[in-house]
Motif scaffolding. Structure first.
Motif, PDB file in Angstrom:
ATOM      1  N   GLY A  41       0.857  -1.183   0.000  1.00  0.00           N
ATOM      2  CA  GLY A  41       0.000   0.000   0.000  1.00  0.00           C
ATOM      3  C   GLY A  41       0.886   1.222   0.000  1.00  0.00           C
ATOM      4  O   GLY A  41       2.008   1.171  -0.511  1.00  0.00           O
ATOM      5  N   PRO A  60      -6.019   5.685   5.848  1.00  0.00           N
ATOM      6  CA  PRO A  60      -5.695   4.834   4.685  1.00  0.00           C
ATOM      7  C   PRO A  60      -5.849   5.581   3.358  1.00  0.00           C
ATOM      8  O   PRO A  60      -6.869   6.237   3.122  1.00  0.00           O
ATOM      9  CB  PRO A  60      -6.705   3.688   4.788  1.00  0.00           C
ATOM     10  CG  PRO A  60      -7.125   3.657   6.224  1.00  0.00           C
ATOM     11  CD  PRO A  60      -7.097   5.094   6.669  1.00  0.00           C
ATOM     12  N   GLN A  73      -5.555  -2.331  -1.866  1.00  0.00           N
ATOM     13  CA  GLN A  73      -4.634  -3.454  -1.697  1.00  0.00           C
ATOM     14  C   GLN A  73      -4.781  -4.134  -0.335  1.00  0.00           C
ATOM     15  O   GLN A  73      -3.960  -5.001   0.000  1.00  0.00           O
ATOM     16  CB  GLN A  73      -3.197  -2.984  -1.923  1.00  0.00           C
ATOM     17  CG  GLN A  73      -2.999  -2.460  -3.332  1.00  0.00           C
ATOM     18  CD  GLN A  73      -1.525  -2.301  -3.704  1.00  0.00           C
ATOM     19  OE1 GLN A  73      -0.668  -3.001  -3.208  1.00  0.00           O
ATOM     20  NE2 GLN A  73      -1.249  -1.385  -4.591  1.00  0.00           N
ATOM     21  N   ALA A  74      -5.776  -3.745   0.461  1.00  0.00           N
ATOM     22  CA  ALA A  74      -5.962  -4.377   1.773  1.00  0.00           C
ATOM     23  C   ALA A  74      -6.235  -5.870   1.575  1.00  0.00           C
ATOM     24  O   ALA A  74      -7.225  -6.238   0.950  1.00  0.00           O
ATOM     25  CB  ALA A  74      -7.109  -3.712   2.506  1.00  0.00           C
ATOM     26  N   THR A 104      -4.681   3.642  -2.209  1.00  0.00           N
ATOM     27  CA  THR A 104      -3.809   2.489  -2.456  1.00  0.00           C
ATOM     28  C   THR A 104      -3.914   1.477  -1.321  1.00  0.00           C
ATOM     29  O   THR A 104      -3.978   0.267  -1.542  1.00  0.00           O
ATOM     30  CB  THR A 104      -2.337   2.947  -2.574  1.00  0.00           C
ATOM     31  OG1 THR A 104      -2.293   4.098  -3.404  1.00  0.00           O
ATOM     32  CG2 THR A 104      -1.463   1.862  -3.165  1.00  0.00           C
ATOM     33  N   ASP A 105      -3.929   2.002  -0.094  1.00  0.00           N
ATOM     34  CA  ASP A 105      -4.043   1.104   1.060  1.00  0.00           C
ATOM     35  C   ASP A 105      -5.352   0.324   1.005  1.00  0.00           C
ATOM     36  O   ASP A 105      -5.408  -0.855   1.357  1.00  0.00           O
ATOM     37  CB  ASP A 105      -4.021   1.910   2.370  1.00  0.00           C
ATOM     38  CG  ASP A 105      -2.700   2.594   2.617  1.00  0.00           C
ATOM     39  OD1 ASP A 105      -1.674   2.078   2.169  1.00  0.00           O
ATOM     40  OD2 ASP A 105      -2.708   3.651   3.285  1.00  0.00           O
ATOM     41  N   TYR A 124      -5.569  -2.504  10.284  1.00  0.00           N
ATOM     42  CA  TYR A 124      -4.644  -1.718   9.466  1.00  0.00           C
ATOM     43  C   TYR A 124      -4.211  -0.493  10.263  1.00  0.00           C
ATOM     44  O   TYR A 124      -4.996   0.433  10.462  1.00  0.00           O
ATOM     45  CB  TYR A 124      -5.314  -1.334   8.141  1.00  0.00           C
ATOM     46  CG  TYR A 124      -5.583  -2.566   7.299  1.00  0.00           C
ATOM     47  CD1 TYR A 124      -4.622  -3.044   6.417  1.00  0.00           C
ATOM     48  CD2 TYR A 124      -6.753  -3.295   7.448  1.00  0.00           C
ATOM     49  CE1 TYR A 124      -4.830  -4.206   5.693  1.00  0.00           C
ATOM     50  CE2 TYR A 124      -6.974  -4.457   6.723  1.00  0.00           C
ATOM     51  CZ  TYR A 124      -6.011  -4.905   5.845  1.00  0.00           C
ATOM     52  OH  TYR A 124      -6.213  -6.065   5.140  1.00  0.00           O
TER      53      TYR A 124
END
Lengths: 101, 135
Positions: free
Chosen positions: A90, B88, B95-96, B91-92, B103
């Motif tokens: 990420g 987050p 793609q988790a 992208t976070d 997280y």
């Protein structure tokens, strides 16, 4: 050839909650195909429709990442353990909540 | 609610600070039912970037085995945002890897690091409180 496959938590629900399962095959690809045949919910979760490894998954034979070996053609034997883990990635790039610099 | 020990909290923040100017990352081992983190596994960011992270796959395998050998499992991931808040990024979210995971974001934008935790289920972000205990 029957090998043990260690599943990540996110995929265990597709295999009746099992942490470890066994599957037959002489290569990683064959093992994963057999696994998807036994547990249809796993189909498409590890291997793409075009037969390549899903980019958000890492697959290992014992201690080694198969991307650095022969990928899905990596051979396996009875004593090998195949592990599947999510690729964890990420980052802050493209964050819409970033402050202007 | 995510429970972490002081030792885990300190290790996360220290690893993120020493990773500057790049993003740093690591995995969290513990009890998934209790949402309790007992072990911090600092990992290498193989993306080697200030804006992206990728947990070293081999270190992930080692952490997973270590956690499971102790009767635990990997229950989450932490990483730093070097210049943005502890929230987050898109992208976070995309793609988790696991909806059961926690997280944790460590923001180093300000002098005092900010640690926050989220659940990400189906791209829906929900913040959860973080409690820090002495043991």
């Amino acid at each position: 050839m029957s090998v043990t496959v260690h599943l990540p938590t996110v995929l265990r629900s597709h295999a009746g909650g099992a942490k470890d399962v066994t599957a037959d095959g002489a290569t990683v690809g064959e093992v994963l195909t057999a696994l998807a045949s036994e547990y249809p919910g796993l189909s498409g979760q590890v291997v793409n429709a075009d037969g390549t490894l899903h980019k958000f998954v890492n697959v290992y034979v014992n201690d080694d990442d198969v991307r650095y070996m022969s990928a899905l053609d990596t051979p396996v034997t009875d004593s090998d353990e195949v592990s599947i883990l999510p690729a964890v990635a990420g980052g802050a790039v493209d964050s819409s909540r970033s402050l202007p610099t | 609610m995510l429970h972490v020990t002081e030792a885990v909290y300190d290790q996360m923040v220290a690893h993120c600070l020493t990773g500057l100017p790049e993003e740093a990352c690591g995995l969290l081992g513990g009890d998934p039912e209790a949402a309790a983190v007992v072990t911090c596994y600092p990992t290498r960011n193989v993306a080697a970037s200030a804006k992206l992270y990728t947990v070293d796959p081999k270190e992930h395998l080692r952490a997973d085995r270590d956690a499971e050998s102790g009767g635990h499992s990997i229950i989450g991931v932490f990483h730093s945002h070097t210049h943005t808040e502890a929230y987050p990024s898109p992208t976070d979210v995309t793609q988790a890897p696991d909806p059961t995971w926690h997280y944790v974001l460590v923001s180093l934008r300000d002098i005092r690091p900010v640690v926050r935790s989220y659940r990400i289920v189906g791209e829906v972000i929900t913040e959860e409180p973080v409690t820090v205990s002495s043991r």
